[in-house]
Design a protein around this motif. Structure first.
Motif, short mmCIF file in Angstrom:
data_model
loop_
_atom_site.label_atom_id
_atom_site.label_comp_id
_atom_site.label_asym_id
_atom_site.label_seq_id
_atom_site.Cartn_x
_atom_site.Cartn_y
_atom_site.Cartn_z
N THR A 180 0.83 -1.20 0.00
CA THR A 180 0.00 0.00 0.00
C THR A 180 0.87 1.25 0.00
O THR A 180 0.59 2.20 -0.74
N GLU A 181 1.93 1.25 0.78
CA GLU A 181 2.83 2.40 0.82
C GLU A 181 3.52 2.60 -0.52
O GLU A 181 3.67 3.74 -0.97
N SER A 182 3.92 1.53 -1.19
CA SER A 182 4.58 1.68 -2.48
C SER A 182 3.59 2.14 -3.56
O SER A 182 3.97 2.88 -4.47
N GLU A 183 2.33 1.74 -3.46
CA GLU A 183 1.32 2.26 -4.39
C GLU A 183 1.17 3.77 -4.24
O GLU A 183 1.00 4.47 -5.21
N LEU A 184 1.23 4.23 -3.00
CA LEU A 184 1.12 5.66 -2.75
C LEU A 184 2.30 6.40 -3.37
O LEU A 184 2.14 7.50 -3.91
N ASP A 185 3.48 5.81 -3.35
CA ASP A 185 4.65 6.44 -3.96
C ASP A 185 4.48 6.60 -5.47
O ASP A 185 4.90 7.61 -6.04
#
Length: 118
Positions: free
Chosen positions: A58-63
């Motif tokens: 989820t954090e990498s999708e936000l990036d």
């Protein structure tokens, strides 16, 4: 509610669940003296691993969210949205704390949230 808000509401609950599992694992190992090979310890350890992977995804999708903007104006809006999502859900801040960290008014933070929700 938009896909992003749903995703980050789930992120927040998964983060709390992860802390619960970590606490439970500590209790199993320290207080009850179970071995790392015990089926209960393995189950909790696997659940922790799955949650950590989900949170990282989820954090990498936000990036990539900001990087995929088609125009500079859209990139600026997405940068604000990313900052909002980071403070509000990853750092678990209130709306007021989020506004303060972003150096904007509380109304602006609510506008950003509404924009994400649409």
């Amino acid at each position: 509610m938009s896909n992003w808000l749903c995703k980050f509401e789930k992120y927040r609950s998964d983060k709390m669940l992860l802390e619960t599992h970590r606490s439970h694992l500590k209790t199993l190992l320290n207080d009850y003296g179970y071995a790392r090979e015990d089926i209960r310890v393995i189950a909790v350890t696997n659940a922790i691993s799955e949650l950590e992977i989900s949170l990282e995804d989820t954090e990498s999708e936000l990036d990539t969210y900001v990087a995929n903007a088609s125009t500079p104006r859209e990139a600026a809006k997405r940068a604000d949205e990313k900052l909002f999502l980071t403070y509000r859900y990853i750092h678990n801040m209130t709306m007021e704390e989020t506004a303060e960290e972003m150096c904007v008014s509380r109304d602006t933070v609510y506008r950003i949230r509404r924009r994400i929700a649409n």
